[in-house]
Scaffold this active site. Structure first.
Site, PDB file in Angstrom:
ATOM      1  N   HIS A 179       9.107  19.558  17.160  1.00 34.99           N
ATOM      2  CA  HIS A 179       7.709  19.603  16.873  1.00 34.99           C
ATOM      3  C   HIS A 179       7.469  20.999  17.252  1.00 34.99           C
ATOM      4  O   HIS A 179       6.544  21.711  16.613  1.00 34.99           O
ATOM      5  CB  HIS A 179       7.009  18.618  17.414  1.00 34.99           C
ATOM      6  CG  HIS A 179       5.630  18.740  17.235  1.00 34.99           C
ATOM      7  ND1 HIS A 179       4.792  18.994  16.092  1.00 34.99           N
ATOM      8  CD2 HIS A 179       4.651  18.601  18.285  1.00 34.99           C
ATOM      9  CE1 HIS A 179       3.450  18.954  16.249  1.00 34.99           C
ATOM     10  NE2 HIS A 179       3.335  18.787  17.425  1.00 34.99           N
ATOM     11  N   ASP A 236       6.114  12.730  19.533  1.00 35.95           N
ATOM     12  CA  ASP A 236       6.278  14.143  19.355  1.00 35.95           C
ATOM     13  C   ASP A 236       7.762  14.413  19.745  1.00 35.95           C
ATOM     14  O   ASP A 236       8.226  14.237  20.799  1.00 35.95           O
ATOM     15  CB  ASP A 236       5.621  15.132  20.285  1.00 35.95           C
ATOM     16  CG  ASP A 236       4.215  14.976  20.088  1.00 35.95           C
ATOM     17  OD1 ASP A 236       3.683  14.613  19.067  1.00 35.95           O
ATOM     18  OD2 ASP A 236       3.175  15.812  20.911  1.00 35.95           O
ATOM     19  N   HIS A 259       3.317  20.945  25.611  1.00 29.29           N
ATOM     20  CA  HIS A 259       4.257  20.985  24.417  1.00 29.29           C
ATOM     21  C   HIS A 259       5.412  22.242  24.463  1.00 29.29           C
ATOM     22  O   HIS A 259       6.596  21.891  24.162  1.00 29.29           O
ATOM     23  CB  HIS A 259       3.604  21.342  23.254  1.00 29.29           C
ATOM     24  CG  HIS A 259       2.651  20.225  22.747  1.00 29.29           C
ATOM     25  ND1 HIS A 259       1.382  19.943  23.049  1.00 29.29           N
ATOM     26  CD2 HIS A 259       2.958  19.267  21.648  1.00 29.29           C
ATOM     27  CE1 HIS A 259       0.807  18.980  22.484  1.00 29.29           C
ATOM     28  NE2 HIS A 259       1.941  18.733  21.512  1.00 29.29           N
ATOM     29  N   ASN A 266       0.690  -1.260   0.138  1.00 32.98           N
ATOM     30  CA  ASN A 266      -0.046   0.010   0.014  1.00 32.98           C
ATOM     31  C   ASN A 266       0.695   1.427  -0.060  1.00 32.98           C
ATOM     32  O   ASN A 266       1.827   1.361   0.363  1.00 32.98           O
ATOM     33  CB  ASN A 266      -0.911  -0.084   1.200  1.00 32.98           C
ATOM     34  CG  ASN A 266      -1.870  -1.155   1.452  1.00 32.98           C
ATOM     35  OD1 ASN A 266      -2.659  -1.189   0.460  1.00 32.98           O
ATOM     36  ND2 ASN A 266      -1.763  -1.937   2.528  1.00 32.98           N
TER      37      ASN A 266
HETATM   38 MN    MN Z   1       1.859  15.225  18.203  1.00 30.45          MN
END
Ligand code: MN
Length: 257
Positions: free
Chosen positions: A79, A75, A208, A62
């Site tokens: 990022h 992450d 984050h 695929n």
């Molecule tokens: Mn993420």
């Protein structure tokens, strides 16, 4: 026996189990939504190149089309803008030793049932440590919320008129884990490592912002955290070696005695 021979023997005997902390990855995988002024991440598309047919009579394979931050994913520090200039901050340059660490599982399932916006606080971490001992340096800290039991994108993303509602970390908890415990990173059952409402926090998306600024990692959309002990499991979470990758879908495995 060497330690690794002993590990294999324990796996064969079922005294060490491998627990899969990963969601299935496919067209039904829920993807985070962003406010309309920002570019969205696409959903997952899987298209057959050939399937034992004229295009390839003896083989099946695929083409995948998806964002790096899709389904159960990693992450990397790059990022976030706070981590963009750190050394070894991308999927291909992080030292592989840092993909393996002991797991500390913090269970806030009952609190989340009462309030989906609940945040793990520094006090909550200290209370957990009173019962289970200090979070070791280099640990994966996994936030068990029961969120992975939510079936379907609507329930999982839980978006209201004022944006998404899902649990996460208070800024004070993130700072504590970075500065006082020096963890590898955090893992969550939700679509991202910040709470649903974290876009309104100060700073926005504190987990984050602070974790990646400190060179630490995130794991999102985990499941089966209820199969892990509070301490004692070892988590292996190695992203694809995408050149300058900001993250990647991955298979997250836990070894449990
Ligand atoms: Mn993420």
């Amino acid at each position: 026996m060497s330690i690794l021979q002993q590990l294999v023997a324990e796996l064969d005997a079922g005294r060490v189990r491998v627990v899969d902390l990963t969601q299935p990855l496919g067209p039904e995988t829920p993807v985070i939504g962003l406010p309309p002024q920002f570019a969205p991440s696409p959903g997952v598309t899987i298209e057959a190149i050939s399937q034992y047919d004229d295009k390839g009579p003896g083989w099946y394979w695929n083409t995948l089309h998806l964002g790096e931050h899709t389904g159960t994913h990693f992450d990397a520090p790059v990022h976030w803008i706070t981590g963009k200039d750190l050394p070894d901050n991308a999927c291909d340059t992080i030292p592989v030793r840092r993909f393996v660490g002991p797991a500390c599982v913090i269970d806030v399932t009952a609190e989340v049932e009462a309030n989906p916006d609940v945040l793990l606080t520094r006090e909550g971490l200290l209370a957990w440590e009173t019962e289970h001992g200090p979070i070791p340096r280099g640990a994966w800290v996994l936030l068990r919320t029961g969120w992975s039991r939510r079936a379907g994108a609507q329930e999982f993303l839980n978006v209201g008129p004022d944006g998404p509602h899902s649990p996460g970390f208070h800024k004070d908890a993130t700072v504590f884990l970075i500065e006082e415990r020096d963890i590898l990173g955090v893992g969550v059952e939700t679509v991202g490592t910040d709470a649903g409402q974290a876009g309104t926090f100060d700073p926005p998306f504190p987990n984050h912002t602070l974790m990646h600024g400190a060179g630490k990692f995130g794991l999102a959309s985990l499941r089966n955290l209820d199969q892990l002990p509070s301490t004692g499991a070892v988590v292996i979470a190695a992203p694809l070696k995408i050149v300058h990758g900001s993250g990647s879908p991955l298979r997250v495995l836990a070894l449990v005695e």
